[in-house]
Scaffold this motif. Structure first.
Motif, PDB file in Angstrom:
ATOM      1  N   PRO A 174       0.788  -1.310   0.233  1.00 60.98           N
ATOM      2  CA  PRO A 174       0.097   0.010  -0.003  1.00 60.98           C
ATOM      3  C   PRO A 174       0.792   1.102   0.032  1.00 60.98           C
ATOM      4  CG  PRO A 174      -0.040  -1.154   2.210  1.00 60.98           C
ATOM      5  CD  PRO A 174       0.586  -2.042   1.111  1.00 60.98           C
ATOM      6  N   ALA A 175       1.904   1.060   0.751  1.00 60.48           N
ATOM      7  CA  ALA A 175       2.932   2.520   0.852  1.00 60.48           C
ATOM      8  C   ALA A 175       3.429   2.752  -0.689  1.00 60.48           C
ATOM      9  CB  ALA A 175       4.139   2.362   1.447  1.00 60.48           C
ATOM     10  N   ARG A 176       3.673   1.703  -1.515  1.00 59.41           N
ATOM     11  CA  ARG A 176       3.998   1.867  -2.692  1.00 59.41           C
ATOM     12  C   ARG A 176       3.174   2.348  -3.785  1.00 59.41           C
ATOM     13  NH1 ARG A 176       6.510  -3.532  -4.755  1.00 59.41           N
ATOM     14  NH2 ARG A 176       8.288  -2.537  -3.871  1.00 59.41           N
ATOM     15  N   ALA A 177       1.932   2.178  -3.389  1.00 58.06           N
ATOM     16  CA  ALA A 177       0.784   2.587  -4.173  1.00 58.06           C
ATOM     17  C   ALA A 177       0.402   3.950  -3.767  1.00 58.06           C
ATOM     18  CB  ALA A 177      -0.427   1.804  -4.101  1.00 58.06           C
ATOM     19  N   LEU A 178       0.559   4.194  -2.722  1.00 60.37           N
ATOM     20  CA  LEU A 178       0.218   5.676  -2.094  1.00 60.37           C
ATOM     21  C   LEU A 178       1.299   6.733  -2.451  1.00 60.37           C
ATOM     22  CD1 LEU A 178      -1.579   4.792   0.952  1.00 60.37           C
ATOM     23  CD2 LEU A 178      -2.615   5.506  -1.020  1.00 60.37           C
ATOM     24  N   TRP A 179       2.414   6.410  -2.609  1.00 63.12           N
ATOM     25  CA  TRP A 179       3.330   7.621  -2.161  1.00 63.12           C
ATOM     26  C   TRP A 179       4.610   7.394  -3.439  1.00 63.12           C
ATOM     27  CZ3 TRP A 179       2.009   5.727   2.628  1.00 63.12           C
ATOM     28  CH2 TRP A 179       1.202   6.537   3.474  1.00 63.12           C
ATOM     29  N   ARG A 180       4.276   6.290  -4.282  1.00 65.22           N
ATOM     30  CA  ARG A 180       5.648   6.092  -5.031  1.00 65.22           C
ATOM     31  C   ARG A 180       5.536   7.212  -6.199  1.00 65.22           C
ATOM     32  NH1 ARG A 180       6.243   0.437  -8.494  1.00 65.22           N
ATOM     33  NH2 ARG A 180       4.173   1.421  -9.373  1.00 65.22           N
ATOM     34  N   LEU A 181       4.507   7.738  -6.712  1.00 64.05           N
ATOM     35  CA  LEU A 181       4.516   8.808  -7.538  1.00 64.05           C
ATOM     36  C   LEU A 181       5.127  10.122  -7.119  1.00 64.05           C
ATOM     37  CD1 LEU A 181       0.875   8.186  -9.033  1.00 64.05           C
ATOM     38  CD2 LEU A 181       2.858   7.756  -9.982  1.00 64.05           C
ATOM     39  N   ARG A 182       5.071  10.385  -5.849  1.00 62.78           N
ATOM     40  CA  ARG A 182       5.764  11.557  -5.488  1.00 62.78           C
ATOM     41  C   ARG A 182       7.120  11.144  -4.859  1.00 62.78           C
ATOM     42  NH1 ARG A 182       5.523  14.129  -0.185  1.00 62.78           N
ATOM     43  NH2 ARG A 182       3.963  12.812   0.719  1.00 62.78           N
ATOM     44  N   LEU A 183       7.362  10.074  -4.497  1.00 64.92           N
ATOM     45  CA  LEU A 183       8.831  10.089  -3.822  1.00 64.92           C
ATOM     46  C   LEU A 183       9.834   9.218  -4.685  1.00 64.92           C
ATOM     47  CD1 LEU A 183       7.843   9.064  -0.232  1.00 64.92           C
ATOM     48  CD2 LEU A 183       8.134  11.406  -1.188  1.00 64.92           C
ATOM     49  N   GLY A 184       9.215   8.416  -5.733  1.00 67.21           N
ATOM     50  CA  GLY A 184       9.825   7.377  -6.367  1.00 67.21           C
ATOM     51  C   GLY A 184      10.497   6.207  -5.448  1.00 67.21           C
ATOM     52  N   SER A 185      11.297   6.404  -4.684  1.00 63.48           N
ATOM     53  CA  SER A 185      11.757   5.574  -3.560  1.00 63.48           C
ATOM     54  C   SER A 185      10.598   5.478  -2.509  1.00 63.48           C
ATOM     55  CB  SER A 185      13.203   5.784  -3.067  1.00 63.48           C
ATOM     56  OG  SER A 185      13.401   5.024  -1.959  1.00 63.48           O
ATOM     57  N   VAL A 186      10.422   4.293  -2.012  1.00 60.86           N
ATOM     58  CA  VAL A 186       9.453   4.206  -0.835  1.00 60.86           C
ATOM     59  C   VAL A 186      10.164   3.419   0.291  1.00 60.86           C
ATOM     60  CG1 VAL A 186       7.188   4.460  -1.935  1.00 60.86           C
ATOM     61  CG2 VAL A 186       8.168   2.264  -2.083  1.00 60.86           C
ATOM     62  N   ARG A 187      11.300   3.447   0.296  1.00 56.06           N
ATOM     63  CA  ARG A 187      12.265   2.861   1.593  1.00 56.06           C
ATOM     64  C   ARG A 187      11.739   3.750   2.703  1.00 56.06           C
ATOM     65  NH1 ARG A 187      17.748   3.720   2.450  1.00 56.06           N
ATOM     66  NH2 ARG A 187      17.615   5.846   1.412  1.00 56.06           N
ATOM     67  N   LEU A 188      11.639   2.897   3.786  1.00 49.88           N
ATOM     68  CA  LEU A 188      11.066   3.358   5.253  1.00 49.88           C
ATOM     69  C   LEU A 188      11.776   4.705   5.478  1.00 49.88           C
ATOM     70  CD1 LEU A 188       8.726   2.489   7.106  1.00 49.88           C
ATOM     71  CD2 LEU A 188      10.590   1.248   8.199  1.00 49.88           C
ATOM     72  N   PHE A 234      -3.720  11.072  -6.389  1.00 46.52           N
ATOM     73  CA  PHE A 234      -3.778  10.438  -7.509  1.00 46.52           C
ATOM     74  C   PHE A 234      -3.461   8.814  -7.312  1.00 46.52           C
ATOM     75  CE2 PHE A 234      -1.798   9.620 -12.045  1.00 46.52           C
ATOM     76  CZ  PHE A 234      -2.800   9.010 -12.354  1.00 46.52           C
ATOM     77  N   GLY A 235      -2.246   8.642  -6.529  1.00 49.76           N
ATOM     78  CA  GLY A 235      -1.888   7.176  -6.151  1.00 49.76           C
ATOM     79  C   GLY A 235      -2.863   6.526  -5.334  1.00 49.76           C
ATOM     80  N   LEU A 236      -3.692   7.496  -4.345  1.00 49.95           N
ATOM     81  CA  LEU A 236      -4.771   6.783  -3.693  1.00 49.95           C
ATOM     82  C   LEU A 236      -5.933   6.471  -4.594  1.00 49.95           C
ATOM     83  CD1 LEU A 236      -6.196   6.310  -1.193  1.00 49.95           C
ATOM     84  CD2 LEU A 236      -6.929   8.527  -0.779  1.00 49.95           C
ATOM     85  N   SER A 237      -6.222   7.141  -5.689  1.00 50.97           N
ATOM     86  CA  SER A 237      -7.276   6.740  -6.636  1.00 50.97           C
ATOM     87  C   SER A 237      -6.985   5.612  -7.084  1.00 50.97           C
ATOM     88  CB  SER A 237      -7.574   8.133  -7.434  1.00 50.97           C
ATOM     89  OG  SER A 237      -6.379   7.984  -8.207  1.00 50.97           O
TER      90      SER A 237
END
Length: 440
Positions: free
Chosen positions: A195-209, A292-295
């Motif tokens: 879920p973290a990858r789906a929600l924040w990858r568009l903004r951050l690219g890397s979703v490392r903790l 957008f990631g949430l949608s």
């Protein structure tokens, strides 16, 4: 009255009591010959398999987060409906959750990889109780795994970050290698990476903790920071240095690193819980890319009405230009699925000039005008425009697979053009018949 009171007291005694989770056993203080235990602030835990070190701490932040029913429903969905129901039921009681993060002797897994530090955490007294189990020597592995098995017997809902792909398969392998301790059965396993990858990858690219803590969780507000954090790539080497008799001081940083991962994991669940709960999310200012990631996440999980409203909100919130065509395409596809062809056509018209989505937009508009409005002339116009765009794209394509897909799409466009030309000719030859067909 006395007899009546006795009857009620006996009936009350028959009600099932709420399960009380046992507290971890007391620890023995390390002696003079165990400097590592004193360095780490650890005690010595013992069971019938032997000893290991245990470090216990309680933190007021992140605070306990009451799971939202909406969030649990979304997080528990899988392709297997029966599994989804079991997972949803298991997640209802947060007292049965166990956050887990491991530090290992390698990142590749396999039978030669050990988990020398097991970080465990659970909600307690409104905050987070953390217990870290440390392997002073490989001979203590049975003791450490037995302790983990006991914790999972009480809290069988595992919450991890990339634990389904790495941590838990590694531990299952270590349990198997003991030939003495059964692999604990999990009631559910919630991996927050997905879920973290789906929600924040568009903004951050890397979703490392670490990146999520810095840009999403606001770790400084929660009262912690990683200013002197240990690099993950160095952790195995620090442990091997300790086993060879070198200085053990870097292991204190490893323990703190693991501790911060556990706190970040618990805080991450709280953030995801807020994002997925419609009422909670409504009162929080959210970045347009996160919306957008949430949608996209909501649409994959079947909540299409909320996916549509969230995608619209993302566009209205100033979605960056490079993402606007993709969001518009998603809205057009959602409108088409719910049968609103007019809204879909309006959105496709916005994409006709887009280099990436223009071909798809032309195809969809040709379909719309042929089938919905029976405007064959306009349908033919967009079909021909799609052919022109496709020919240009085909010349630039270097990927053989993309070229093959373009050829198939070109064949479809050509067939559509021929059909539309024939239908247009018939309508021009018999205008009254065409009018009757449109009115029907």
């Amino acid at each position: 009255m006395r007899n009546l009171a006795d009857k009620f007291s006996r009936l009350s005694a028959l009600r099932p009591a709420r399960a009380v989770l046992s507290k971890p056993s007391p620890l023995r203080a390390p002696d003079e010959v165990d400097p590592l235990g004193r360095l780490l602030g650890a005690g010595i835990a013992r069971n019938h398999y032997g000893e290991h070190l245990a470090i216990r701490n309680w933190f007021s932040t992140p605070e306990f987060c009451q799971p939202s029913p909406v969030a649990l429903e979304l997080l528990s969905q899988t392709r297997d409906e029966a599994l989804s129901r079991r997972t949803r039921a298991a997640l209802e009681d947060p007292e049965k959750w166990l956050f887990l993060d491991t530090e290992t002797t390698g990142l590749s897994g396999g039978t030669g990889t050990y988990a020398f530090l097991l970080g465990l955490a659970w909600w307690d007294a409104g905050g987070l109780q953390i217990e870290q189990l440390f392997l002073r020597d490989f001979s203590e592995e049975h003791s450490l795994l037995q302790e983990l098995s006991a914790r999972l017997a009480e809290r069988p809902v595992l919450v991890t970050f990339n634990g389904k792909a790495f941590d838990w398969p590694l531990l299952e392998n270590r349990f198997t290698m003991t030939r003495a301790i059964k692999i604990p059965r999990l009631a559910a396993h919630l991996d927050l990476l997905h879920p973290a990858r789906a929600l924040w990858r568009l903004r951050l690219g890397s979703v490392r903790l670490v990146e999520l803590e810095r840009h999403v969780l606001d770790a400084e507000r929660l009262g912690w920071h990683r200013g002197d954090d240990v690099a993950s790539a160095l952790i195995p080497q620090y442990y091997f240095d300790y086993l060879r008799g070198c200085v053990a001081d870097p292991l204190a940083g490893v323990v703190k690193h693991n501790q911060m991962d556990l706190r970040g994991l618990a805080a991450l669940y709280g953030k995801i819980n807020t994002m997925l709960d419609e009422q909670e999310c409504a009162g929080v200012e959210t970045d347009s890319l996160d919306l957008f990631g949430l949608s996209k996440f909501l649409h994959r999980r079947g909540d299409r009405d909320r996916a549509h409203s969230t995608c619209t909100k993302a566009l209205d919130s100033g979605l960056p230009a490079e993402f606007r065509p993709q969001a518009t395409r998603d809205l057009a596809q959602m409108a088409k699925r719910r049968g609103d062809s007019a809204a879909a056509a309006t959105l496709w018209l916005e994409l006709v000039g887009d280099p990436q989505d223009g071909i798809v937009a032309c195809e969809q508009l040709a379909i719309h005008y042929e089938r919905q409005t029976r405007d064959f002339a306009r349908a033919l116009e967009y079909a021909n425009l799609g052919l022109i765009k496709l020919a240009k794209a085909h010349k630039l394509a270097r990927d053989p697979y993309a070229a093959a897909r373009a050829e198939r799409l070109q064949t479809k466009f050509q067939q559509r053009v021929r059909r539309l030309e024939a239908r247009k000719a018939i309508c021009e030859a018999a205008p009254l018949l065409n009018q009757a067909a449109q009115e029907a």
